[in-house]
Design an enzyme around this catalytic site. Structure first.
Site, mmCIF file in Angstrom:
data_model
loop_
_atom_site.group_PDB
_atom_site.id
_atom_site.type_symbol
_atom_site.label_atom_id
_atom_site.label_comp_id
_atom_site.label_asym_id
_atom_site.label_seq_id
_atom_site.Cartn_x
_atom_site.Cartn_y
_atom_site.Cartn_z
ATOM 1 N N LYS A 6 0.891 -1.218 -0.224
ATOM 2 C CA LYS A 6 -0.146 -0.446 0.175
ATOM 3 C C LYS A 6 1.569 1.874 -0.102
ATOM 4 C CE LYS A 6 -3.855 2.395 2.749
ATOM 5 N NZ LYS A 6 -4.686 2.064 3.799
ATOM 6 N N SER A 24 -9.300 3.477 3.298
ATOM 7 C CA SER A 24 -7.654 3.450 1.595
ATOM 8 C C SER A 24 -7.574 2.607 1.767
ATOM 9 C CB SER A 24 -7.768 4.704 3.082
ATOM 10 O OG SER A 24 -6.696 3.408 3.965
ATOM 11 N N SER A 60 -10.672 0.395 6.948
ATOM 12 C CA SER A 60 -9.778 1.098 5.338
ATOM 13 C C SER A 60 -8.982 0.154 5.134
ATOM 14 C CB SER A 60 -8.743 1.964 5.781
ATOM 15 O OG SER A 60 -8.777 3.205 6.104
#
Length: 475
Positions: free
Chosen positions: A77, A152, A176
């Site tokens: 990520k 996210s 997230s």
């Protein structure tokens, strides 16, 4: 004819162990998928093809060993630093930044035998629950590209749901991992606070953010969780897990066996109900009803429950969310101009907070943690909708009005952040689809350190529903 990405991550790992194909062949397969699909879907912000090939060849030469994800591709990520690879944190402020060191979770997954293919998209600094950063194209939901992927960890979810990766790590500070998993029809697991050494949350503000896996199946999620926790097994000196009871072995075993009968609570209340008008869409309630019916048919105890009203939660969480943006390194007008409107609003609100306000918010959330654990303690797990609405259209959030934006995020995702505050584990499971073909999920909340129970329940539901057979058109 089935292709390599049709196999689950666990099937791929077992085939690698048997020598049916090599880490380099698997890496090349996924790099080709990324080259074809990513321009439309926006899952990756950086693809490190040469480094991935070199890493796969290195693993291939050394041969399979005890590493839990030997030879399997994944991606970092873009909130996590990998030495020598551009890391933008979803922000134009960090364009061109190349870190000299790697974060601990990155090193852990390397030690576990994984092959990183690049960096997946995230919103600016991971602050909002949707992945539509101005630093790059939006991460589009592969089930309907006019819809968002959540956030996210939106890029990670898109990559897995479209078959660009077998699984992917994310991070979860308010939902997230679970929000994009639900939006993209995946399994997403937020571990207990302290469970994962590389990002335990014990040293973060209010202890909110922990890494967690996104995957197509429960077993795949457990496989990646094991890799995150202990690349060389379960060490006796796992002193980071201060808040999570020690596991008696790899979580993959719990997911594969899928055994046990449990007492389940079912609720549609959230910690936000006293501050915002929360309306649960019919599609979300239908998904919840389907999960309740399935668990009841399997012999689990089912009991309706509801949270006690608590007016302290909403203002305290808002304070922490704003305080988390206070340290963003934008000190000049030119640097501020590179930030997105929501981020600027959060940063200024965070910097205006007094020490007393922050201390009171932290105390309120610590009190809420004890309260929530007490309220749910009579259940082995508690079932809620994953999201209150169907996946949101791209551009649905108000980017220029911070207050309205926050309200929209709460109304879409009211069931997630309270579990970051409490440190409880939670798993999202993709139970159904809407008439328009959009995935809908449910969330199971566990007891402290209760990941094994969540994985066992998830495996039972998966065997009944077989969501792993569903794929978006891009598949």
């Amino acid at each position: 004819m089935a292709e390599l990405h049709d196999l689950t991550a666990l099937d791929q790992w077992q085939a690698l162990q048997r020598g049916e194909f090599s880490p380099l062949e698997l890496t090349e397969h996924y790099l080709a998928r990324i080259e074809r699909l990513n321009p439309e879907l926006g899952a990756f912000v950086t693809v490190t093809a040469d480094a991935a090939r070199s890493r796969a060849a290195e693993l291939q030469e050394s041969g399979p060993g005890p590493a839990p994800i030997w030879g399997l591709p994944f991606a970092d990520k873009d909130l996590e630093m990998r030495a020598g690879v551009p890391t933008g944190f979803g922000s134009r402020l960090f364009t061109g930044f190349v870190p000299p060191i790697s974060d601990e979770i990155v090193e852990a997954l390397d030690a576990a035998g994984g092959v990183s293919l690049g960096k997946t998209a995230t919103p600016e600094f991971g602050l909002p629950s949707y992945t539509e950063s101005l630093a790059g194209p939006p991460a589009r939901n592969p089930w309907d590209t006019s819809r968002g992927s959540g956030g996210s960890s939106g890029g990670a979810a898109v990559a897995v749901a479209s078959g660009m990766l077998p699984f992917a790590p994310g991070s979860d500070g308010g939902g997230s991992v679970r929000i994009p998993a639900a939006a993209c029809g995946l399994v997403g697991l937020k571990p207990s606070r302290g469970r994962v050494p590389g990002g335990s949350a014990l040293d973060s503000l209010a202890g909110l953010a922990v890494p967690g896996p996104l995957a197509r199946t429960v077993s795949d999620a457990a496989l990646l969780l094991d890799a995150m926790i202990a690349p060389n097994g379960y060490p006796a000196d796992h002193h980071f897990a201060l808040r999570a009871p020690a596991s008696d072995g790899p979580f993959l075993a719990s997911a594969v066996r899928g055994e046990g009968r449990f007492q389940l609570g079912v609720m549609t209340t959230s910690a936000w109900d006293d501050a915002y008008e929360i309306t649960i869409a019919p599609e979300a309630l239908q998904a919840l009803d389907a999960a309740v019916a399935a668990f009841a048919a399997m012999g689990h105890g089912i009991e309706q429950t509801a949270l006690e009203p608590d007016e302290s939660y909403a203002p305290a969480f808002r304070t922490i969310w704003q305080a988390g943006a206070a340290s963003i390194p934008a000190e000049t007008p030119e640097q501020e101009e590179l930030l997105e409107p929501l981020t600027r609003w959060l940063m200024h609100r965070g910097r205006a907070l007094s020490a007393r306000t922050l201390a009171e918010a932290l105390k309120a959330l610590a009190t809420y943690e004890r309260s929530l654990i007490r309220q749910l303690s009579r259940f082995d797990a508690v079932l809620t909708p994953a999201l209150a609405m169907t996946p949101r259209p791209i551009g649905w959030y108000d980017a220029g009005d911070g207050e309205r934006n926050f309200a929209q995020q709460v109304q879409y995702t009211p069931f997630t952040s309270m579990l970051n505050v409490s440190g409880l584990p939670a798993i999202v499971l993709p139970i159904s689809e809407t008439d328009a073909g959009l995935p809908m999920g449910v969330q199971l909340i566990g007891r402290p350190g209760g990941e094994a129970t969540l994985l066992a329940l998830g495996a039972q539901l998966e065997r009944r529903v077989h969501w792993e057979r569903r794929h978006p058109a891009s598949w």
